[in-house]
Design an enzyme around this catalytic site. Structure first.
Site, PDB file in Angstrom:
ATOM      1  CD  GLU A 169      -2.507   0.943   2.899  1.00 47.40           C
ATOM      2  OE1 GLU A 169      -1.983   0.203   3.777  1.00 47.40           O
ATOM      3  OE2 GLU A 169      -3.555   1.576   3.092  1.00 47.40           O
ATOM      4  CE  LYS A 177      -7.145   0.669   3.790  1.00 45.44           C
ATOM      5  NZ  LYS A 177      -5.926   1.101   4.528  1.00 45.44           N
ATOM      6  CB  CYS A 200      -4.030  -2.085   4.359  1.00 48.13           C
ATOM      7  SG  CYS A 200      -3.024  -2.223   5.874  1.00 48.13           S
TER       8      CYS A 200
END
Lengths: 264, 264
Positions: free
Chosen positions: B40, B111, B145
């Protein structure tokens, strides 16, 4: 809040429910707790050969001999119990679990996801994934064995307010105990997996069950894991109110941060 | 089908994307694979102090310098790459990942679940959880993540046909690597978690990242897990077609056995 919870690792004898009930009665005698979870199909055994065998051990959820015994035990020991049994209702048979409370109330869950040959004799559960109050109003979500592999099962119970997931099991695959740590973590709930032990043979079918019944905490930690043999009851104290706090960081509530509009 | 996949464990220097791109260019030089996943925010670092810092390192998903570099690398090395970057689009900034293919195509994921202070500067992802074709048409699901803690993320990707979940990460909590084993198992997909390493300080904020980038197989097994320090690329061969078989037993297809009508 102090809450005494237990897991009972048990080995039923196949097709002799009367004997198993007698043994459970002795086994649980004098053990006081708030909640004790027992395995899937606790009084019947698991390795059936055909539908006729299953019918022989099926019983009514509230008037059957297992319900009568556990209603007595719940009152006598002032303990809530969760255990698996074969439920008959009209012409259908379910792989079910009952939550029996000291006040005599019984709540029923019917296994949602059937495993292998279970599909030959059980009707897929139609109760839905349910949360019920146990002793002192603590909210208990019920799931049975193979439900573990579907993250939606534990998630649905958490969304419905479960503080503790009671999980009767007859596990034969090697993964569940590890997966339940993640079910705890991703939902911030306690889990009580009560698994049976022993080897069961019936005609050309045979299975070995993995034991390792366990209690997990809301951070995915093992509070207790039993071995893979030996009948045993383990009781410890937890605080179910911990499961009301869904914050994994000060700014991340794992239920409120969900974005269901983006999920399939 | 033989498919060479890799994880790149990297330590960017905060706020110096030009330098990080130079280092990545050197680091990936001559490494041929079918798919390599990087962390990331690979080119910017993570520990921002304020929105102004984030704006400084934000770039266009397809015309920015990172897209230009990786389009070149993808062509040169005949490799698909997945990596995290700060994406600017009009006045919004996203924590995004790009999948860059040898044919020059770029696919973007933003995300979905933001972690802690990320909520201060990033817009929550509006791309949805997406599956895109990488080299040779293998279907890659993207998550970033903290998406790991939401089982719905990996599940949605599996339901959309992902064979491999590419998972750039900047992990600071201790649980993800274990949880990803269960994400693999419950969805029968491969996962490639590329995590960064190192310690990052910026004013009064500091974080340590856990490394242990890993590749997991469809039975929830660790194919490879790196250590918690050292920049490294690890490449191995898998068969992504294994992920097309969703049967955990001969009679249990873990996607077809789902009962969405009973889930919240």
């Amino acid at each position: 809040m102090k809450y005494r919870v237990g897991i009972c690792q048990f080995q039923p004898q196949l097709m002799v429910p009367d004997l198993n009930r007698l043994r459970l009665n002795r086994f649980l005698s004098g053990l006081q707790a708030d909640l004790i979870v027992l395995p899937e199909l606790t009084v019947s055994g698991y390795v059936f050969q055909n539908r006729e065998e299953v019918e022989k051990v099926a019983e009514d959820a509230r008037q059957g001999p297992t319900a009568i015994l556990f209603r007595q035990l719940a009152k006598l020991n002032n303990t809530s119990y969760v255990l698996g049994f074969v439920e008959s209702q009209s012409d259908r048979i379910y792989n079910s679990a009952m939550l029996v409370n000291p006040d005599g109330q019984i709540h029923i869950y019917r296994k949602t996801h059937l495993f292998l040959e279970e599909k030959n004799w059980f009707t897929p559960g139609d109760s839905g994934l349910q949360v019920f109050p146990a002793k002192d109003g603590v909210k208990i979500g019920l799931m049975i064995c193979f439900d573990w592999i579907f993250p939606e099962a534990a998630r649905t119970l958490a969304l419905k307010g479960a503080q503790i997931i009671a999980h009767p099991a007859n596990l034969v695959l090697p993964w569940c105990q590890k997966a339940m740590l993640i079910r705890s973590l991703e939902n911030r709930v306690f889990t009580l997996t009560a698994n049976r032990i022993g080897h069961e043979r019936n005609g050309d079918r045979e299975l070995s069950f993995t034991g390792m019944s366990q209690i997990t905490g809301i951070q995915g930690e093992i509070i207790k894991r039993l071995g893979n043999r030996g009948e045993k009851v383990f009781i410890t104290e937890i605080d179910p109110e911990e499961a009301l706090d869904k914050k994994v960081t000060p700014r991340n509530d794992i239920l409120q941060d969900r974005r269901p509009e983006l999920y399939l």
